[in-house]
Design an enzyme around this catalytic site. Structure first.
Site, PDB file in Angstrom:
ATOM      1  N   ASP A  83       0.771  -1.333  -0.145  1.00  0.00           N
ATOM      2  CA  ASP A  83      -0.028   0.006   0.028  1.00  0.00           C
ATOM      3  C   ASP A  83       0.828   1.275   0.116  1.00  0.00           C
ATOM      4  O   ASP A  83       1.927   1.151   0.417  1.00  0.00           O
ATOM      5  CB  ASP A  83      -0.954   0.118   1.220  1.00  0.00           C
ATOM      6  CG  ASP A  83      -0.240  -0.184   2.380  1.00  0.00           C
ATOM      7  OD1 ASP A  83       0.617  -1.040   2.577  1.00  0.00           O
ATOM      8  OD2 ASP A  83      -0.553   0.369   3.463  1.00  0.00           O
ATOM      9  N   GLU A 141      -0.597  -2.015   5.390  1.00  0.00           N
ATOM     10  CA  GLU A 141       0.288  -1.896   6.498  1.00  0.00           C
ATOM     11  C   GLU A 141       0.147  -0.581   7.001  1.00  0.00           C
ATOM     12  O   GLU A 141       0.383  -0.538   8.338  1.00  0.00           O
ATOM     13  CB  GLU A 141       1.872  -2.077   5.990  1.00  0.00           C
ATOM     14  CG  GLU A 141       2.679  -2.095   7.020  1.00  0.00           C
ATOM     15  CD  GLU A 141       3.239  -0.896   7.581  1.00  0.00           C
ATOM     16  OE1 GLU A 141       3.325  -0.673   8.932  1.00  0.00           O
ATOM     17  OE2 GLU A 141       3.238   0.135   6.977  1.00  0.00           O
ATOM     18  N   GLU A 142      -0.184   0.609   6.433  1.00  0.00           N
ATOM     19  CA  GLU A 142      -0.410   1.859   6.842  1.00  0.00           C
ATOM     20  C   GLU A 142      -1.740   2.073   7.567  1.00  0.00           C
ATOM     21  O   GLU A 142      -1.645   3.280   8.088  1.00  0.00           O
ATOM     22  CB  GLU A 142       0.018   2.932   5.638  1.00  0.00           C
ATOM     23  CG  GLU A 142       1.243   2.797   4.867  1.00  0.00           C
ATOM     24  CD  GLU A 142       2.301   3.308   5.552  1.00  0.00           C
ATOM     25  OE1 GLU A 142       2.294   3.654   6.819  1.00  0.00           O
ATOM     26  OE2 GLU A 142       3.595   3.241   5.320  1.00  0.00           O
ATOM     27  N   ARG A 182      18.668  -5.730  14.049  1.00  0.00           N
ATOM     28  CA  ARG A 182      18.791  -5.436  15.642  1.00  0.00           C
ATOM     29  C   ARG A 182      17.883  -6.873  16.002  1.00  0.00           C
ATOM     30  O   ARG A 182      16.967  -7.090  15.553  1.00  0.00           O
ATOM     31  CB  ARG A 182      18.152  -4.382  16.224  1.00  0.00           C
ATOM     32  CG  ARG A 182      17.916  -4.086  17.444  1.00  0.00           C
ATOM     33  CD  ARG A 182      17.139  -3.166  18.045  1.00  0.00           C
ATOM     34  NE  ARG A 182      17.214  -2.912  19.430  1.00  0.00           N
ATOM     35  CZ  ARG A 182      18.142  -2.281  20.290  1.00  0.00           C
ATOM     36  NH1 ARG A 182      19.287  -1.800  19.758  1.00  0.00           N
ATOM     37  NH2 ARG A 182      18.271  -2.336  21.570  1.00  0.00           N
ATOM     38  N   HIS A 368       7.579   9.074   4.192  1.00  0.00           N
ATOM     39  CA  HIS A 368       6.413   9.650   4.448  1.00  0.00           C
ATOM     40  C   HIS A 368       6.591  11.244   4.328  1.00  0.00           C
ATOM     41  O   HIS A 368       5.989  11.960   4.697  1.00  0.00           O
ATOM     42  CB  HIS A 368       5.896   9.496   6.187  1.00  0.00           C
ATOM     43  CG  HIS A 368       5.569   8.323   6.495  1.00  0.00           C
ATOM     44  ND1 HIS A 368       4.271   7.822   7.250  1.00  0.00           N
ATOM     45  CD2 HIS A 368       5.863   6.876   5.953  1.00  0.00           C
ATOM     46  CE1 HIS A 368       4.268   6.473   7.306  1.00  0.00           C
ATOM     47  NE2 HIS A 368       5.114   6.030   6.418  1.00  0.00           N
TER      48      HIS A 368
END
Length: 396
Positions: A83, A141-142, A182, A368
């Site tokens: 998306d 996802e957003e 990580r 973004h």
């Protein structure tokens, strides 16, 4: 393993330009969360061309299976999100979005194009590995509730169940050619906060005749920061931010109410639940003490994202072998949120960062933003590395 590495590197180089074209096509045709109909159709068409079986999940999601030709029961899942965002892109690009006000400003076009490139490489190398690779092309996802949660509910991690789920995400602050890892907790949970403080408006010259929601709201905002600074365990990173405050009065008009929207993020599910209760009680109590009412709503978002240490250690070692140890960097805790976290809550997962920045080319804008872009040389790293990680994992 060196023969496989060199073969993957050759194929990544051979399919690099095709992946660039795919990424640019997707970039020009972005679709918002849960509206990825054309993107989904494009992905299915490419999978059909590769001879890879697939099915639709969660309306616009796609899941596909690649089966190796050697005997093995190993299963590994690879995930890409599809998306875009409601952002208007800058003008000066040949591959600018054709859907005005919609832009791939978070790199999901890169993720989808890369996974299609990986699919092509793995499909060609089926004779050299066993087991199955599950390709997850995920919507939404957003936007809450997150496409990952819907796909999991519809069984994307079952039949067959993968031993691990691997995803990657662009990172403009890491130079192209490098990747970041990580182990353990990596990204924060994310909840949306909505608050309405209702008082009694009137003339600004006669505050004693009113119940001023502006002043009350200011006290709530200030006091609520103590949830972060004095009630949270200092070993648990916690963020509380208000991004929208509306009090429609005037220089001499006290409004009847104030409306707020904010975000709460942390890295511990037990503390997260406690904080929701504490914030609501605090806000309602302060408002009541001044004769006002407070409506406080928490819309629970994504959980925190945790990279399973054993799987992440292996994936990192594969990356060091493929790229060189100097190209693999350590990541700090990242208080942004990602719905890949849902996979990490129910399966062994590894979510790493793909370097896409290039300061010499002026490519460094954060995600973004209207001028976000990538150094497309990263696409060759992307498809090669994820393919190599997959093969190494299945061959062990």
């Amino acid at each position: 393993m060196s023969d496989i590495k060199y073969k993957v590197q050759e194929l990544a180089k051979a399919y690099f330009q095709e992946t660039v074209h795919t990424r640019r096509f997707l970039h020009q045709h972005p679709e918002l969360s849960f509206e990825e109909y054309q993107t989904s159709a494009f992905v299915k068409q490419r999978l059909d061309e590769l001879g890879i079986d697939h099915q639709t999940v969660a309306n616009t999601g796609v899941v596909a299976i690649i089966e190796g030709e050697l005997p093995s029961d190993n299963v590994l899942a690879l995930r890409a999100d599809m998306d875009a965002l409601p952002i208007t892109e800058v003008e000066n690009r040949s591959y600018r979005s054709k859907n005005e006000g919609v832009m791939h400003a978070c790199g999901h076009d890169v993720h989808t194009a890369s996974l299609l490139g990986v699919a092509k490489i793995l499909q060609e190398l089926r004779p050299v590995f066993g087991g199955r690779v599950k390709l997850i092309f995920q919507p939404g996802e957003e936007r809450l509730p997150g496409g990952a949660s819907l796909m999991i509910k519809e069984g994307v991690l079952e039949r067959p169940r993968p031993a691990g789920v691997i995803g990657q995400h662009v990172m403009p602050f890491i130079e192209t050619g490098k990747v970041g890892f990580r182990s353990g907790k990596y990204m924060a949970s994310c909840d949306e906060l909505f608050m309405r403080v209702k008082g009694k408006g009137g003339h600004g010259a006669h505050p004693h005749q009113n119940i001023d929601p502006i002043v009350i709201t200011a006290q709530i905002i200030t006091a609520m920061q103590q949830v972060v600074s004095r009630q949270a365990d200092p070993r648990i990173p916690t963020v509380l931010s208000w991004g929208k405050i509306i009090g429609e009065g005037a220089t001499n008009v006290i409004p009847n109410e104030v409306y707020l929207e904010g975000t709460f993020r942390t890295f511990d599910e037990e503390w997260r639940a406690q904080a929701h209760v504490k914030m609501q009680k605090l806000a309602e109590g302060i408002a009541e003490s001044f004769g006002a009412d407070c409506e406080f709503e928490v819309r629970k978002g994504y959980p925190f994202l945790s990279n399973e240490p054993v799987l992440t250690g292996k994936v990192r070692s594969y990356a060091e072998d493929y790229l060189g140890a100097e190209q693999v960097v350590d990541l700090d805790l990242w208080p942004a949120a990602e719905d890949f976290s849902y996979y990490s809550q129910v399966a062994d997962a590894c979510f790493y960062r793909l370097g896409t920045g290039n300061r010499e080319k002026g490519i460094s804008s954060p995600v973004h933003t209207p001028d976000f872009d990538i150094d497309e040389e990263a696409l060759q790293v992307s498809i090669g590395l994820m393919s190599y990680i997959t093969l190494r994992h299945l061959l062990e």
